[in-house]
Design a protein around this motif. Structure first.
Motif, PDB file in Angstrom:
ATOM      1  N   THR A  93       4.332   2.035   9.425  1.00  0.00           N
ATOM      2  CA  THR A  93       3.668   2.976  10.326  1.00  0.00           C
ATOM      3  C   THR A  93       4.686   3.916  10.964  1.00  0.00           C
ATOM      4  O   THR A  93       4.506   5.128  10.990  1.00  0.00           O
ATOM      5  N   LEU A 129       3.148   4.864   1.786  1.00  0.00           N
ATOM      6  CA  LEU A 129       1.723   4.682   2.063  1.00  0.00           C
ATOM      7  C   LEU A 129       1.192   3.426   1.366  1.00  0.00           C
ATOM      8  O   LEU A 129       0.507   2.601   1.970  1.00  0.00           O
ATOM      9  N   GLY A 148      -0.997  -3.997   5.177  1.00  0.00           N
ATOM     10  CA  GLY A 148      -2.085  -3.996   6.139  1.00  0.00           C
ATOM     11  C   GLY A 148      -1.820  -3.150   7.374  1.00  0.00           C
ATOM     12  O   GLY A 148      -2.685  -3.019   8.235  1.00  0.00           O
ATOM     13  N   SER A 149      -0.639  -2.555   7.443  1.00  0.00           N
ATOM     14  CA  SER A 149      -0.324  -1.738   8.620  1.00  0.00           C
ATOM     15  C   SER A 149      -0.933  -0.341   8.511  1.00  0.00           C
ATOM     16  O   SER A 149      -1.148   0.332   9.518  1.00  0.00           O
ATOM     17  N   LEU A 150      -1.192   0.095   7.290  1.00  0.00           N
ATOM     18  CA  LEU A 150      -1.840   1.385   7.080  1.00  0.00           C
ATOM     19  C   LEU A 150      -3.196   1.179   6.424  1.00  0.00           C
ATOM     20  O   LEU A 150      -3.404   0.210   5.684  1.00  0.00           O
ATOM     21  N   SER A 151      -4.099   2.112   6.684  1.00  0.00           N
ATOM     22  CA  SER A 151      -5.443   2.001   6.122  1.00  0.00           C
ATOM     23  C   SER A 151      -5.908   3.350   5.621  1.00  0.00           C
ATOM     24  O   SER A 151      -6.342   4.190   6.415  1.00  0.00           O
ATOM     25  N   VAL A 152      -5.769   3.578   4.335  1.00  0.00           N
ATOM     26  CA  VAL A 152      -6.252   4.827   3.756  1.00  0.00           C
ATOM     27  C   VAL A 152      -7.160   4.501   2.577  1.00  0.00           C
ATOM     28  O   VAL A 152      -6.857   3.628   1.770  1.00  0.00           O
ATOM     29  N   PRO A 153      -8.279   5.203   2.500  1.00  0.00           N
ATOM     30  CA  PRO A 153      -9.226   4.944   1.410  1.00  0.00           C
ATOM     31  C   PRO A 153      -8.637   5.327   0.055  1.00  0.00           C
ATOM     32  O   PRO A 153      -9.006   4.771  -0.963  1.00  0.00           O
ATOM     33  N   ASN A 154      -7.719   6.281   0.078  1.00  0.00           N
ATOM     34  CA  ASN A 154      -7.185   6.819  -1.171  1.00  0.00           C
ATOM     35  C   ASN A 154      -5.770   7.345  -0.925  1.00  0.00           C
ATOM     36  O   ASN A 154      -5.588   8.341  -0.229  1.00  0.00           O
ATOM     37  N   ALA A 198      -4.547  10.843   0.716  1.00  0.00           N
ATOM     38  CA  ALA A 198      -3.812  10.742   1.986  1.00  0.00           C
ATOM     39  C   ALA A 198      -2.463  11.457   1.886  1.00  0.00           C
ATOM     40  O   ALA A 198      -2.045  12.158   2.813  1.00  0.00           O
ATOM     41  N   ILE A 217      -0.894  13.417  12.627  1.00  0.00           N
ATOM     42  CA  ILE A 217      -1.238  13.126  11.234  1.00  0.00           C
ATOM     43  C   ILE A 217      -1.429  11.631  11.029  1.00  0.00           C
ATOM     44  O   ILE A 217      -2.416  11.189  10.436  1.00  0.00           O
ATOM     45  N   VAL A 218      -0.494  10.863  11.536  1.00  0.00           N
ATOM     46  CA  VAL A 218      -0.513   9.423  11.258  1.00  0.00           C
ATOM     47  C   VAL A 218      -1.597   8.703  12.062  1.00  0.00           C
ATOM     48  O   VAL A 218      -2.303   7.847  11.551  1.00  0.00           O
ATOM     49  N   ARG A 219      -1.753   9.087  13.317  1.00  0.00           N
ATOM     50  CA  ARG A 219      -2.696   8.345  14.158  1.00  0.00           C
ATOM     51  C   ARG A 219      -4.094   8.940  14.165  1.00  0.00           C
ATOM     52  O   ARG A 219      -5.024   8.336  14.704  1.00  0.00           O
ATOM     53  N   GLY A 220      -4.239  10.133  13.612  1.00  0.00           N
ATOM     54  CA  GLY A 220      -5.565  10.725  13.527  1.00  0.00           C
ATOM     55  C   GLY A 220      -6.016  11.353  14.827  1.00  0.00           C
ATOM     56  O   GLY A 220      -5.255  11.458  15.787  1.00  0.00           O
TER      57      GLY A 220
END
Lengths: 218, 218
Positions: free
Chosen positions: B96, B158, B165-171, B175, B212-215
């Motif tokens: 992260t 990524l 499990g620290s990052l969560s991207v659908p794709n 991303a 970008i990272v935290r949205g």
DNA sequence: GGCGCAACATTCTCGGTAGTATGTTTATCG
DNA sequence: CGATAAACATACTACCGAGAATGTTGCGCC
């Protein structure tokens, strides 16, 4: 009988103007294609005419200059964007959902009108330095203003979301730029493939919008 | 004594090559400036020479063609990027934090080497359609490969973050594109102002990376 | 049924630019 | 010191594209 004959043999004034607008639109379409493929300066008027199986004469009959064509492409591209997000704006929904829906709509329009969106990316302000006439500068200013207006739609929702507490951005200005960059970047990497379905595009749009709004963190 | 004199009156071979490299670099710098200001095609060889108070002769003595200059600018721009993120990559830290630090480093380099980064944005693949020779195509392919390699650095982190499990991207692909778009978009809206301090840039870089990272979601 | 006008096609000019050929200066080396 | 080559400057050519000028066609209307 007269009315019926008219529609077959002669042309009513409305038909004439409709055909004119159509020819106009065909040129803009062709220009967008050429600009996307060859770049703004490398695309020649002859290239545009070739796409239509026509000659320079036709193009110059409808447009005073190459710049005028570019302006038309730009204007159209912006209109596509506005039309896409307008229905979302008018809907009443939480800011989190709304900004994501707007982003998805924008992403869709990027893919659906790719030639236009790529064209405006290749020039914008830098294109036309110096060689621009005064009247052209005015059009340019108008287009830039329109773009700011469009981006304000996003910043407004961001601000509202922050004040409501549903959104959390350290800096609305930068967050807005971030969104636009991420979304407009689509034209750089998205490639049209024949086997792609409408659902595929929708999926890309949704995923991209989701990733922007929710971030990368778990 | 000879050694001392040498450094003052005559020039050692290493000095000569150093001066050559310097002149080379000056041309590339000037080219980046011109490309940024006028665009790739509108910027002429004479423009580049003018910046250096020189003439075409000097430019063509160091570069075979205009394309060759563009390639040099592109290569340099990529090198700046690699150099900026390399130290971050080598550091050991949670995914992260790492992806955010990489993003910030990239944002910094965008602002610090703006003319270069803007130049490569104005051309890339589309520039040089058809008119490119075979050898030029090879260079172009190399540059594109380098860019992919660079973006892979981000995608790798990524992926690792997702598996941890620290990052969560659908794709991951999307991303990564999102990140690059948001970061590279900097060159479109960032403007150098004399009163800006180094801290200001750092702040922009950090804020952008964080967003970008935290949205955007609270 | 010819008149006028819109919608083009054809042809030409003129400015500008990449690339070249050649001249000139400066510095290194025997 | 004289030769030699690098590092430029100067002058020129060849080409290409935007835009203008002019020619041609076909439709609508009195």
């Amino acid at each position: 009988m007269v009315g019926k004959m008219q529609s077959q043999t002669v042309e009513s004034p409305t038909d004439a103007t409709a055909r004119k607008i159509d020819s106009h639109q065909q040129i803009v379409d062709a220009a967008a294609q050429c600009f996307m493929l060859k770049g703004l300066e490398k695309a020649t008027i002859d290239d545009i005419a070739d796409v239509l199986d026509a000659t320079k004469g036709r193009v110059y009959h409808h447009f005073r200059s190459k710049n005028a064509i570019y302006f038309a492409v730009h204007r159209q591209a912006m209109q596509y964007c506005f039309e896409a997000v307008k229905p979302v704006i008018e809907q009443s929904m939480p800011c989190t959902e709304k900004i994501e829906a707007m982003a998805a709509a924008h992403a869709r329009v990027m893919m659906d009108t790719l030639p236009y969106q790529r064209s405006i990316r290749l020039g914008v302000e830098m294109y036309l330095r110096g060689s621009t006439t005064e009247s052209e500068r005015e059009v340019l200013a108008e287009l830039i203003a329109q773009r700011n207006e469009y981006e304000d739609l996003y910043r407004d929702v961001l601000r509202k979301g922050v004040s409501e507490g549903s959104l959390s951005v350290p800096n609305v200005e930068i967050a807005g730029r971030m969104m636009m960059g991420a979304l407009n970047g689509l034209v750089d990497w998205y490639r049209v493939r024949p086997e792609q379905t409408d659902a595929d595009r929708e999926d890309i749009a949704r995923t991209l919008a989701r990733t922007i709004v929710r971030g990368l963190k778990a």
